[in-house]
Design a protein around this motif. Structure first.
Motif, PDB file in Angstrom:
ATOM      1  N   SER A 238       0.853  -1.185   0.000  1.00  0.00           N
ATOM      2  CA  SER A 238       0.000   0.000   0.000  1.00  0.00           C
ATOM      3  C   SER A 238       0.891   1.238   0.000  1.00  0.00           C
ATOM      4  CB  SER A 238      -0.879   0.015   1.239  1.00  0.00           C
ATOM      5  OG  SER A 238      -0.078   0.327   2.357  1.00  0.00           O
ATOM      6  N   ALA A 239       0.295   2.341  -0.437  1.00  0.00           N
ATOM      7  CA  ALA A 239       1.064   3.574  -0.515  1.00  0.00           C
ATOM      8  C   ALA A 239       1.650   3.925   0.843  1.00  0.00           C
ATOM      9  CB  ALA A 239       0.158   4.705  -1.011  1.00  0.00           C
ATOM     10  N   LYS A 240       0.854   3.683   1.872  1.00  0.00           N
ATOM     11  CA  LYS A 240       1.297   4.052   3.213  1.00  0.00           C
ATOM     12  C   LYS A 240       2.507   3.215   3.635  1.00  0.00           C
ATOM     13  CE  LYS A 240      -0.681   4.529   7.622  1.00  0.00           C
ATOM     14  NZ  LYS A 240      -1.736   4.017   8.501  1.00  0.00           N
ATOM     15  N   ASP A 241       2.407   1.908   3.394  1.00  0.00           N
ATOM     16  CA  ASP A 241       3.520   1.022   3.748  1.00  0.00           C
ATOM     17  C   ASP A 241       4.783   1.411   2.986  1.00  0.00           C
ATOM     18  OD1 ASP A 241       1.939  -0.282   5.455  1.00  0.00           O
ATOM     19  OD2 ASP A 241       1.595  -2.045   4.175  1.00  0.00           O
ATOM     20  N   THR A 242       4.605   1.709   1.711  1.00  0.00           N
ATOM     21  CA  THR A 242       5.765   2.070   0.907  1.00  0.00           C
ATOM     22  C   THR A 242       6.429   3.316   1.460  1.00  0.00           C
ATOM     23  OG1 THR A 242       4.579   1.212  -0.987  1.00  0.00           O
ATOM     24  CG2 THR A 242       6.572   2.465  -1.442  1.00  0.00           C
ATOM     25  N   GLN A 243       5.595   4.313   1.795  1.00  0.00           N
ATOM     26  CA  GLN A 243       6.167   5.540   2.340  1.00  0.00           C
ATOM     27  C   GLN A 243       6.921   5.253   3.644  1.00  0.00           C
ATOM     28  OE1 GLN A 243       6.686   8.232   0.936  1.00  0.00           O
ATOM     29  NE2 GLN A 243       5.352   8.042  -0.843  1.00  0.00           N
ATOM     30  N   ALA A 244       6.289   4.421   4.470  1.00  0.00           N
ATOM     31  CA  ALA A 244       6.935   4.072   5.740  1.00  0.00           C
ATOM     32  C   ALA A 244       8.273   3.392   5.469  1.00  0.00           C
ATOM     33  CB  ALA A 244       6.028   3.154   6.550  1.00  0.00           C
ATOM     34  N   GLN A 245       8.281   2.473   4.485  1.00  0.00           N
ATOM     35  CA  GLN A 245       9.522   1.770   4.133  1.00  0.00           C
ATOM     36  C   GLN A 245      10.578   2.735   3.609  1.00  0.00           C
ATOM     37  OE1 GLN A 245       9.307  -1.507   1.504  1.00  0.00           O
ATOM     38  NE2 GLN A 245       8.426  -2.886   3.010  1.00  0.00           N
ATOM     39  N   ILE A 246      10.123   3.692   2.798  1.00  0.00           N
ATOM     40  CA  ILE A 246      11.082   4.640   2.228  1.00  0.00           C
ATOM     41  C   ILE A 246      11.779   5.411   3.351  1.00  0.00           C
ATOM     42  CG2 ILE A 246      11.266   6.808   0.940  1.00  0.00           C
ATOM     43  CD1 ILE A 246       9.245   5.662  -1.011  1.00  0.00           C
ATOM     44  N   PHE A 247      10.988   5.855   4.317  1.00  0.00           N
ATOM     45  CA  PHE A 247      11.606   6.624   5.397  1.00  0.00           C
ATOM     46  C   PHE A 247      12.552   5.738   6.206  1.00  0.00           C
ATOM     47  CE2 PHE A 247       8.175   9.629   4.480  1.00  0.00           C
ATOM     48  CZ  PHE A 247       8.953  10.768   4.348  1.00  0.00           C
ATOM     49  N   LYS A 248      12.170   4.477   6.348  1.00  0.00           N
ATOM     50  CA  LYS A 248      13.061   3.546   7.037  1.00  0.00           C
ATOM     51  C   LYS A 248      14.371   3.400   6.254  1.00  0.00           C
ATOM     52  CE  LYS A 248      13.199  -1.069   9.013  1.00  0.00           C
ATOM     53  NZ  LYS A 248      12.772  -2.440   8.740  1.00  0.00           N
ATOM     54  N   GLY A 249      14.227   3.298   4.928  1.00  0.00           N
ATOM     55  CA  GLY A 249      15.402   3.177   4.061  1.00  0.00           C
ATOM     56  C   GLY A 249      16.305   4.401   4.172  1.00  0.00           C
ATOM     57  N   ILE A 250      15.681   5.587   4.173  1.00  0.00           N
ATOM     58  CA  ILE A 250      16.455   6.821   4.303  1.00  0.00           C
ATOM     59  C   ILE A 250      17.197   6.811   5.635  1.00  0.00           C
ATOM     60  CG2 ILE A 250      16.285   9.333   4.555  1.00  0.00           C
ATOM     61  CD1 ILE A 250      13.959   9.235   2.558  1.00  0.00           C
ATOM     62  N   GLY A 251      16.473   6.378   6.674  1.00  0.00           N
ATOM     63  CA  GLY A 251      17.084   6.282   7.999  1.00  0.00           C
ATOM     64  C   GLY A 251      18.285   5.353   7.985  1.00  0.00           C
ATOM     65  N   VAL A 379      11.394  13.965  -5.495  1.00  0.00           N
ATOM     66  CA  VAL A 379      10.484  13.569  -6.569  1.00  0.00           C
ATOM     67  C   VAL A 379      10.497  12.051  -6.724  1.00  0.00           C
ATOM     68  CG1 VAL A 379      10.013  13.765  -9.029  1.00  0.00           C
ATOM     69  CG2 VAL A 379      10.755  15.761  -7.742  1.00  0.00           C
ATOM     70  N   GLY A 380      11.685  11.457  -6.596  1.00  0.00           N
ATOM     71  CA  GLY A 380      11.805  10.012  -6.725  1.00  0.00           C
ATOM     72  C   GLY A 380      10.929   9.273  -5.735  1.00  0.00           C
ATOM     73  N   MET A 381      10.816   9.817  -4.519  1.00  0.00           N
ATOM     74  CA  MET A 381       9.984   9.181  -3.505  1.00  0.00           C
ATOM     75  C   MET A 381       8.534   9.075  -3.959  1.00  0.00           C
ATOM     76  SD  MET A 381      11.580  10.881  -0.091  1.00  0.00           S
ATOM     77  CE  MET A 381       9.977  11.040   0.667  1.00  0.00           C
ATOM     78  N   PHE A 382       8.084  10.094  -4.696  1.00  0.00           N
ATOM     79  CA  PHE A 382       6.707  10.049  -5.162  1.00  0.00           C
ATOM     80  C   PHE A 382       6.539   9.156  -6.381  1.00  0.00           C
ATOM     81  CE2 PHE A 382       6.887  14.025  -2.780  1.00  0.00           C
ATOM     82  CZ  PHE A 382       5.821  13.804  -1.930  1.00  0.00           C
ATOM     83  N   LEU A 383       7.655   8.878  -7.049  1.00  0.00           N
ATOM     84  CA  LEU A 383       7.592   8.007  -8.223  1.00  0.00           C
ATOM     85  C   LEU A 383       7.530   6.543  -7.836  1.00  0.00           C
ATOM     86  CD1 LEU A 383      10.035   9.140 -11.041  1.00  0.00           C
ATOM     87  CD2 LEU A 383       7.579   8.774 -11.176  1.00  0.00           C
ATOM     88  N   VAL A 384       7.980   6.229  -6.617  1.00  0.00           N
ATOM     89  CA  VAL A 384       8.103   4.826  -6.233  1.00  0.00           C
ATOM     90  C   VAL A 384       6.781   4.104  -6.314  1.00  0.00           C
ATOM     91  CG1 VAL A 384       8.684   3.259  -4.394  1.00  0.00           C
ATOM     92  CG2 VAL A 384      10.005   5.322  -4.718  1.00  0.00           C
ATOM     93  N   ASN A 385       5.731   4.717  -5.779  1.00  0.00           N
ATOM     94  CA  ASN A 385       4.475   4.004  -5.733  1.00  0.00           C
ATOM     95  C   ASN A 385       3.936   3.605  -7.091  1.00  0.00           C
ATOM     96  OD1 ASN A 385       3.648   3.163  -3.240  1.00  0.00           O
ATOM     97  ND2 ASN A 385       3.373   5.277  -2.574  1.00  0.00           N
ATOM     98  N   PRO A 386       3.791   4.562  -7.993  1.00  0.00           N
ATOM     99  CA  PRO A 386       3.318   4.135  -9.311  1.00  0.00           C
ATOM    100  C   PRO A 386       4.236   3.080  -9.932  1.00  0.00           C
ATOM    101  CG  PRO A 386       3.868   6.503  -9.265  1.00  0.00           C
ATOM    102  CD  PRO A 386       3.880   6.008  -7.870  1.00  0.00           C
ATOM    103  N   LEU A 387       5.552   3.238  -9.753  1.00  0.00           N
ATOM    104  CA  LEU A 387       6.457   2.276 -10.376  1.00  0.00           C
ATOM    105  C   LEU A 387       6.395   0.912  -9.702  1.00  0.00           C
ATOM    106  CD1 LEU A 387       9.677   4.266 -11.284  1.00  0.00           C
ATOM    107  CD2 LEU A 387       8.116   3.093 -12.815  1.00  0.00           C
ATOM    108  N   SER A 388       6.302   0.913  -8.358  1.00  0.00           N
ATOM    109  CA  SER A 388       6.326  -0.384  -7.684  1.00  0.00           C
ATOM    110  C   SER A 388       5.014  -1.128  -7.918  1.00  0.00           C
ATOM    111  CB  SER A 388       6.599  -0.215  -6.191  1.00  0.00           C
ATOM    112  OG  SER A 388       5.558   0.514  -5.604  1.00  0.00           O
ATOM    113  N   ARG A 389       3.948  -0.385  -8.145  1.00  0.00           N
ATOM    114  CA  ARG A 389       2.709  -1.050  -8.533  1.00  0.00           C
ATOM    115  C   ARG A 389       2.895  -1.747  -9.862  1.00  0.00           C
ATOM    116  NH1 ARG A 389      -1.487   0.013  -5.391  1.00  0.00           N
ATOM    117  NH2 ARG A 389      -0.919   1.606  -3.877  1.00  0.00           N
TER     118      ARG A 389
END
Lengths: 506, 345
Positions: A238-251, A379-389
């Motif tokens: 889900s978009a939410k999970d992906t965002q959470a993962q991205i922030f974890k990755g950045i961390g 911008v890449g962070m916002f691209l992840v969701n459409p691409l990962s779908r």
């Protein structure tokens, strides 16, 4: 203009209304080009040069360099999500990126890659700023003998780093070197391995070879298996999970700051050396990340450090590559060669004159790299969701669509139908290598380094005779190479001794 | 469906008739032909290189005077030969032109290098954009300040060069042979920038190149000009002896000068814009005229000056003569050139 004045002026120019919009558009353009497999940084910059004729110097620099800065970021996204390097410099990311995606950690991988790119680029840019005064002397230490030996050092790293076994990697690396020999030899004008074909006279082009080895091979594999690119994940996150993962990755990227700095240093150093470029830097950084890590065994199976290493290195390269380009007007890579022509179009001269008269422009470059990568990250962070779908799409839909893009990419560089054929042939080769556990990365890196190895060996022999290897730097690098290889052979030998006695008992 | 097919067939037939029966071609016909048509402009190198930049500089003005749209097609390969062959073999309708590396194409043709499937003298040239002034520079580190130093210092000078048959190589070998310079030519460098680094490192002492690309090194105080091929030197070259001065002072001076003049004819070919053989005369005349106007457009000239791009226009007719002179060599000179190009000297 003093350096401090130049820095302040450069900063305010970079964020001014006259420059920033170009920087923004350039960065987005580079990111998109990076995402599309087969369209590389050269392509982005070559396209950008055509727009420069009517631009002011600072705006033009921001535009062209912004486009160049984000290409590796976009390429990293594609590498992780589609097992296809968006550009050659992301090939090392393929070792762990797709594995993480298969574990359902695509978001973490992307977050880590994006943040590492940004940190690496910033590191490279800062080093560039610091190194400018001493630049000239550093580059001059590396002549033909040094570069020749260094190329072998890089090849040794490649052979050892892969998840495949060392012997097969060495075979692949040497095969890559051999393939680099195809075409008209630059020194003697002899046609080698061309079989009378004019198409082969210029050698194999890098883009179709990369597309074939990685993209087409992956498509064949996917078609064989059916299903979707994301093996283990039945449904997209889900978009939410992906965002959470991205922030974890950045961390995670920030948490591994020491690794980021070491790999960035590798990238920037290799960027300084003309002809090596970012693909080898990423592989060497990967090797370093693996060697220095306590959990070596998990590399290749989705270790986030296997992404942080190469992604920070491949963007840190730019700082180094830019340094030699600015200092001498001697480009270290084809992208830098295009940048240089862009500078001419803008009426700017490299060399000592740029360092004294136009030092603000140098700082515009430095801030462009930093700001451009920041834009790319966001911008890449916002691209992840459409691409990962998109990675959850069925193979029967995905393969034809991607093959069309791949074929276009292979064709685009030289506008040659022949190159589509090259991509397909290398696709079959790549698929066989994947199935038989030969390292495709080693083959590619051998192929990339082949030109540098041959040219520099020839020049070293002509200039310094057969004993060029006995000079201090080549000798030192040779010893490092031999020691590194020897140590690894010894560990294999040791491990085998340990393992073999245990086997009969099982 | 069928009717539509018939319609277009009739239209096509009418078109063929119109083209075939056309009254004697005039300049007006050519102007009408080019108005709103598309001209393909082949650049035989990658985007971003010198040939590409020169092309992109002139094209807006070429469009202005032809009334056509001009599309650039980059066609790199075989050191510029792929694009040159493409132009040579393209349709003769006058809708394909391109810029070529004239000097290199001549040397490749002379040496019958594989892939040189064209005849430089047979192109229909629209004109020349620029021709290089060839100079030999020495690095400051080498301590060579002029030709006397080079000749009398008792050392074998190492000259850096790019590929076999490239102009940096051919210049070094031919001039070295004619002027009896004690030299060793090391070729295999990628670009002239590569040689410049090697000069900084002290690996090589001298190189040949165009004045345009050498200028930066000279201004930066890294290089000094020690020889050049200009009979009446101006600007920065003033006061520096030319190869002709040196040759004249040697034994059999006249003979040496003759060879050097043939060598000069090679560089005079420069970077011409060419159309394939067989283009209708009226269209060729129209294109030549448009190219000349574009080259002389004040705004174009101003832009070239601002970006420090040299220009040296020669008309299409002059270019045809220059190309003929460059390929039409006496057997002895030709033999020597071919040997030089193939690396046999």
């Amino acid at each position: 203009m003093t350096i401090i004045e130049g820095m302040i002026s450069g900063f305010f120019q970079s964020i001014s209304l006259a420059v920033f919009p170009y920087l923004f558009v350039g960065s987005i353009f580079g990111l998109i080009i990076g995402v599309i497999p087969g369209l590389s940084g050269h392509f982005a910059m070559a396209m950008a040069v055509t727009f420069l004729y009517s631009m002011e110097p600072a705006a033009g620099i921001a535009f062209i360099l912004g486009a160049h800065a984000t290409v590796a970021q976009g390429g990293g996204l594609t590498a992780i999500l589609f097992s296809t390097p968006g550009t050659g410099q992301n090939a090392a990311t393929l070792l762990d990126g797709p594995a993480m995606r298969d574990k359902g950690e695509a978001g973490i991988a992307v977050g880590a890659a994006m943040a590492s790119c940004f940190l690496g680029a910033t590191f490279g840019a800062v080093v560039l700023a610091l190194l400018i005064p001493v630049m000239q002397h550093v580059v001059l230490f590396f002549g033909p003998p040094e570069v020749f030996v260094l190329a072998f050092l890089a090849l040794t790293f490649v052979a050892v780093l892969g998840k495949e076994d060392m012997t097969r990697s060495l075979i692949a690396a040497l095969l890559g070197l051999l393939m680099a020999m195809i075409g008209v030899d630059n020194v003697t004008n002899t046609h080698r391995f061309t079989f009378g074909s004019e198409n082969l006279a210029d050698g194999l082009q890098l883009v179709p070879v990369v597309l074939g080895l990685f993209a087409v091979a992956e498509m064949i594999d996917l078609w064989q298996r059916g299903g979707s690119l994301a093996k283990g994940v039945p449904q997209a996150l889900s978009a939410k999970d992906t965002q959470a993962q991205i922030f974890k990755g950045i961390g995670l990227a920030f948490k591994n700051w020491w690794l980021v700095i070491r790999c960035s240093a590798i990238g920037t150093t290799m960027g300084l050396i003309p002809g090596l470029g970012s693909a080898p830097a990423a592989f060497v950084a990967y090797g370093h990340a693996k060697q220095s890590s306590p959990d070596k065994d998990t590399f290749g199976h989705g270790n986030v450090k296997g992404i942080i290493g190469p992604e920070s290195a491949n963007d840190a390269v730019e700082g180094g590559a830019l340094a030699s380009t600015i200092a001498f007007g001697i480009p270290g890579s084809s992208s830098m060669a295009i940048l240089l022509s862009g500078l001419f179009v803008l009426g700017l001269e490299t060399g000592p004159q740029m360092l004294t008269r136009n030092v603000d422009i140098v700082f515009v470059m430095i801030f462009t790299i930093i700001i451009g990568n920041l834009i790319g990250t966001i911008v890449g962070m916002f691209l992840v969701n459409p691409l990962s779908r998109a990675t959850s799409i069925r193979a029967s839909v995905m393969v034809p669509v991607l093959m069309a893009i791949i074929a276009t990419g292979a064709f685009a560089g030289e506008r040659a139908i022949f190159d589509i054929g090259v991509a397909i042939v290398f696709g079959i080769l790549g698929y066989l290598m994947k199935v038989l556990n030969y390292s495709r990365a080693a083959l590619l890196i051998g192929f990339v380094l082949g030109f540098a190895v041959e040219k520099n060996l020839y020049l070293a022999l002509l200039l310094d005779g057969p004993f060029f290897i006995a000079q201090p730097i080549p000798l030192g690098l040779t010893l490092v190479t031999v020691a590194f290889l020897g140590w690894n052979v010894w560990t294999i030998y040791r491990d085998r001794k340990r393992v073999i006695p245990r086997d009969p008992r099982n | 469906m069928r009717r539509q097919f018939l319609k277009s067939a009739v239209a096509a037939a009418a078109l063929v008739a119109a083209l075939g029966m056309g009254a004697p071609a005039t300049a007006q016909d050519a102007a009408a032909f080019y108005k709103d048509s598309v001209i393909k402009w082949i650049v035989p190198y990658d985007p971003g290189g010198g040939y590409d930049e020169y092309s992109r500089m002139i094209i807006p003005y070429f469009e202005k005077y032809t009334g056509a749209r001009v599309d650039i097609v980059n066609m790199p390969g075989s050191g510029g030969m792929k694009g040159a062959v493409e132009i040579f073999n393209s349709p003769t309708d006058g809708l394909t032109v391109g810029i070529i590396n004239g000097s290199a194409m001549v040397t490749n043709e002379l040496a019958e290098i594989e892939g040189a499937n064209y005849k430089v003298a047979d192109y229909n040239f629209l004109g020349r954009m620029v021709a290089d002034q060839r100079v030999m520079v020495a690095s400051v580190q080498s301590g060579i300040k002029n030709f006397e130093d080079l000749r009398d210092n008792g050392k074998t000078e190492i000259i850096g060069a790019t590929g076999l048959g490239g102009s940096t190589y051919v210049d070094a070998v031919i001039v070295g042979e004619v002027l009896e310079i004690d030299e060793k030519v090391v070729h295999g460098f990628d670009r002239s920038g590569d040689i410049r680094t090697a000069m900084l490192r002290g690996d090589v002492q001298t190189m040949w190149g165009s004045l345009g690309s050498a200028l930066k090194g000279i201004q930066d105080g890294e290089h000094v000009v020690i020889l050049h091929g200009e009979k009446s030197p101006t600007g920065i070259l003033e006061g520096i002896p030319s190869i002709y001065d040196i040759a004249n002072a040697m034994e059999n001076g006249a003979e040496r000068v003759k060879i050097l003049e043939s060598w000069e004819a090679l560089s005079a070919v420069g970077r011409p814009v060419a159309a394939p053989p067989g283009v209708p005369e009226d269209r060729l005349a129209f294109l030549r005229n448009a190219f000349e106007q574009a080259m002389n457009d004040p705004e174009f000239v101003k832009g070239a000056v601002e970006t420090e791009r040299d220009l040296s226009f020669a008309s299409g007719e002059q270019m045809n003569a220059i190309a003929k002179a460059a390929t039409d060599l006496t057997p002895e000179v030709k033999e020597m050139f071919v040997k030089a190009i193939r690396g046999e000297i």
